[in-house]
Design a protein around this motif. Structure first.
Motif, PDB file in Angstrom:
ATOM      1  N   VAL A   1       0.757  -1.049  -0.071  1.00 26.76           N
ATOM      2  CA  VAL A   1      -0.259  -0.007   0.004  1.00 26.76           C
ATOM      3  C   VAL A   1       1.118   1.453   0.034  1.00 26.76           C
ATOM      4  O   VAL A   1       2.069   1.185   0.328  1.00 26.76           O
ATOM      5  CB  VAL A   1      -0.818   0.107   1.455  1.00 26.76           C
ATOM      6  CG1 VAL A   1      -1.991  -0.921   0.980  1.00 26.76           C
ATOM      7  CG2 VAL A   1      -0.299  -0.170   2.711  1.00 26.76           C
ATOM      8  N   THR A   2       0.425   2.532  -0.437  1.00 28.47           N
ATOM      9  CA  THR A   2       1.150   3.524  -0.459  1.00 28.47           C
ATOM     10  C   THR A   2       0.362   4.765   0.103  1.00 28.47           C
ATOM     11  O   THR A   2      -0.781   4.440   0.682  1.00 28.47           O
ATOM     12  CB  THR A   2       1.247   3.789  -2.173  1.00 28.47           C
ATOM     13  OG1 THR A   2       0.149   4.192  -2.787  1.00 28.47           O
ATOM     14  CG2 THR A   2       2.038   2.749  -2.751  1.00 28.47           C
ATOM     15  N   MET A   3       0.895   5.901   0.140  1.00 29.14           N
ATOM     16  CA  MET A   3       0.201   6.998   0.776  1.00 29.14           C
ATOM     17  C   MET A   3      -1.044   7.371  -0.026  1.00 29.14           C
ATOM     18  O   MET A   3      -1.841   7.899   0.485  1.00 29.14           O
ATOM     19  CB  MET A   3       1.306   8.426   0.997  1.00 29.14           C
ATOM     20  CG  MET A   3       2.429   7.865   1.977  1.00 29.14           C
ATOM     21  SD  MET A   3       1.652   7.550   3.673  1.00 29.14           S
ATOM     22  CE  MET A   3       0.772   9.083   4.109  1.00 29.14           C
ATOM     23  N   LYS A   4      -0.987   7.051  -1.319  1.00 28.25           N
ATOM     24  CA  LYS A   4      -2.046   7.535  -2.254  1.00 28.25           C
ATOM     25  C   LYS A   4      -3.324   6.558  -1.486  1.00 28.25           C
ATOM     26  O   LYS A   4      -4.382   7.125  -1.696  1.00 28.25           O
ATOM     27  CB  LYS A   4      -1.780   7.116  -3.563  1.00 28.25           C
ATOM     28  CG  LYS A   4      -0.743   7.914  -4.216  1.00 28.25           C
ATOM     29  CD  LYS A   4      -0.830   7.751  -5.786  1.00 28.25           C
ATOM     30  CE  LYS A   4       0.175   8.693  -6.520  1.00 28.25           C
ATOM     31  NZ  LYS A   4       0.526   8.292  -7.993  1.00 28.25           N
ATOM     32  N   ASP A   5      -3.027   5.271  -1.111  1.00 24.96           N
ATOM     33  CA  ASP A   5      -3.879   4.461  -0.469  1.00 24.96           C
ATOM     34  C   ASP A   5      -4.619   5.239   0.602  1.00 24.96           C
ATOM     35  O   ASP A   5      -5.751   5.159   0.815  1.00 24.96           O
ATOM     36  CB  ASP A   5      -3.522   3.271  -0.351  1.00 24.96           C
ATOM     37  CG  ASP A   5      -3.329   2.420  -1.664  1.00 24.96           C
ATOM     38  OD1 ASP A   5      -3.988   2.271  -2.585  1.00 24.96           O
ATOM     39  OD2 ASP A   5      -2.032   1.874  -1.860  1.00 24.96           O
ATOM     40  N   TYR A   6      -3.546   5.818   1.305  1.00 29.56           N
ATOM     41  CA  TYR A   6      -4.111   6.225   2.689  1.00 29.56           C
ATOM     42  C   TYR A   6      -4.977   7.537   2.587  1.00 29.56           C
ATOM     43  O   TYR A   6      -5.865   7.941   3.231  1.00 29.56           O
ATOM     44  CB  TYR A   6      -2.646   6.643   3.539  1.00 29.56           C
ATOM     45  CG  TYR A   6      -2.899   7.382   4.547  1.00 29.56           C
ATOM     46  CD1 TYR A   6      -3.611   6.778   5.868  1.00 29.56           C
ATOM     47  CD2 TYR A   6      -2.910   9.033   4.655  1.00 29.56           C
ATOM     48  CE1 TYR A   6      -3.790   7.587   7.020  1.00 29.56           C
ATOM     49  CE2 TYR A   6      -3.092   9.654   5.705  1.00 29.56           C
ATOM     50  CZ  TYR A   6      -3.384   9.167   7.144  1.00 29.56           C
ATOM     51  OH  TYR A   6      -3.937   9.915   8.249  1.00 29.56           O
ATOM     52  N   LEU A   7      -4.494   8.370   1.513  1.00 26.91           N
ATOM     53  CA  LEU A   7      -5.478   9.606   1.099  1.00 26.91           C
ATOM     54  C   LEU A   7      -6.864   9.340   0.855  1.00 26.91           C
ATOM     55  O   LEU A   7      -7.710  10.073   0.441  1.00 26.91           O
ATOM     56  CB  LEU A   7      -4.393  10.343   0.025  1.00 26.91           C
ATOM     57  CG  LEU A   7      -3.234  10.950   0.842  1.00 26.91           C
ATOM     58  CD1 LEU A   7      -2.552  11.812  -0.333  1.00 26.91           C
ATOM     59  CD2 LEU A   7      -3.545  12.009   1.761  1.00 26.91           C
ATOM     60  N   LYS A   8      -6.953   7.963   0.079  1.00 28.80           N
ATOM     61  CA  LYS A   8      -8.359   7.584  -0.356  1.00 28.80           C
ATOM     62  C   LYS A   8      -9.245   7.355   0.838  1.00 28.80           C
ATOM     63  O   LYS A   8     -10.546   7.186   0.592  1.00 28.80           O
ATOM     64  CB  LYS A   8      -8.114   6.451  -1.225  1.00 28.80           C
ATOM     65  CG  LYS A   8      -7.448   6.669  -2.492  1.00 28.80           C
ATOM     66  CD  LYS A   8      -7.188   5.558  -3.530  1.00 28.80           C
ATOM     67  CE  LYS A   8      -6.309   5.853  -4.718  1.00 28.80           C
ATOM     68  NZ  LYS A   8      -6.289   4.582  -5.624  1.00 28.80           N
ATOM     69  N   GLY A   9      -8.724   7.191   2.059  1.00 26.26           N
ATOM     70  CA  GLY A   9      -9.459   6.761   3.292  1.00 26.26           C
ATOM     71  C   GLY A   9     -10.574   8.086   3.778  1.00 26.26           C
ATOM     72  O   GLY A   9     -10.268   9.270   3.356  1.00 26.26           O
TER      73      GLY A   9
END
Length: 338
Positions: free
Chosen positions: A245-253
């Motif tokens: 997972v990446t920070m892009k995935d985190y920002l999708k939360g």
């Protein structure tokens, strides 16, 4: 600052801490239902931890008539004391990453009893040694203390057997979950004693530093904050299950998912703040022992609420029941030792 001097109230502080440390992982289970990996959850957990420690220092650490206020402590603190609290945060964070991974792989009913249980008994021994190295005598019945420790060790062994039995029925290996939990326990066991060493001995037995309890907890939180980008980035790039997972995935939360993770941090850190608030009235070995009885609480959540042993093979539930009873008996012996 606000401190608890009454022994009974100090014990209640430890009990509150125990409830918090055994319950924060419920927030991890909540977000996991939405396929939110533990690595993404951990960023929010860290933010919640730090903000709670800061708020505790600015409120409880600055009110009352005892000792220095938080801001006075900032002016008086020294690096020799700060480094112990920071190291405590880094050590705890390293272990907690593994504990969070163990919960993701094996569940609360397994990750906590093994990882938390090892941290529990190891921390008791470490804090006991700190009291001895400080030239003081353990203020209680040592026989009861060590009987309690032995009982908890046996409970951890039974937990491993129960997990192995359940994994065998699913044709999966229990090694990964158990290994992650063991690494977590062996790391976490040292953090409490390191934070204790950073604190002025007038506030806690075994302390060798100059910090107040609230400053010690705050510096601990700073240690967690600065080490999370290192530990969690590694975990994101080397997942124990699922995909990277990446920070892009985190920002999708969504906002709710992030707030649930921060709530987990608040729950855990509020327990630590309250625990250290009463650490002077209850010696570190007892404070740590009661606060880290969290595996008992986590087992209740995992077994009854999250149904982690639903469909387990015959003979597994009696093992879990035996483990739970032994954890409680060990806790009673440790409590009576003071």
């Amino acid at each position: 600052m606000v401190l608890v001097d009454n022994y009974f109230l100090a014990i209640l502080c430890c009990v509150y801490c125990c409830l918090c440390w055994g319950s924060w992982a419920n927030t991890q289970k909540m977000v996991a239902l939405k396929n939110w990996s533990f690595e993404l959850f951990y960023w929010d957990l860290t933010v919640g931890l730090f903000v709670t420690a800061l708020v505790g220092a600015l409120t409880l650490g600055s009110l009352g008539e005892e000792g220095r206020t938080f801001f006075e402590d900032i002016a008086a603190m020294d690096w020799g004391s700060i480094k112990y609290a920071l190291l405590g945060g880094i050590v705890w964070n390293f272990g907690n990453i593994f504990l969070t991974a163990a919960i993701a792989v094996a569940g609360m009913s397994i990750g906590f009893p093994i990882g938390g249980g090892l941290a529990w008994i190891g921390g008791i021994i470490f804090n006991y040694l700190l009291i001895s190295l400080a030239g003081e005598v353990y203020p209680g019945n040592q026989a009861l203390l060590w009987i309690g420790v032995v009982i908890i060790v046996a409970a951890i062994y039974i937990c491993g057997k129960a997990y192995g039995k359940m994994s065998a029925s699913k044709a999966s290996t229990p090694k990964k979950g158990i290994l992650l939990a063991i690494i977590a326990g062996l790391s976490i066991m040292f953090f409490y004693g390191l934070v204790v060493k950073s604190i002025d001995p007038q506030y806690i037995t075994g302390g060798t530093g100059t910090l107040t309890p609230y400053m010690g907890v705050f510096c601990f939180a700073v240690g967690v904050l600065i080490s999370t980008p290192v530990f969690n980035t590694f975990a994101m790039n080397h997942p124990v299950q699922g995909h990277k997972v990446t920070m892009k995935d985190y920002l999708k939360g969504d906002v709710r998912t992030h707030l649930i993770g921060m709530l987990g941090g608040f729950i855990w850190m509020s327990g630590m703040v309250v625990s250290f608030m009463g650490s002077g009235a209850a010696n570190p070995a007892i404070s740590y022992a009661l606060s880290n009885a969290s595996p008992v609480v986590a087992m209740v959540w995992g077994f009854f609420v999250w149904k982690e042993f639903k469909g387990a093979p015959k003979g597994t539930v009696p093992l879990i029941a035996t483990m739970f009873v032994m954890f409680v008996i060990g806790l009673v012996f440790i409590t009576l030792s003071n």
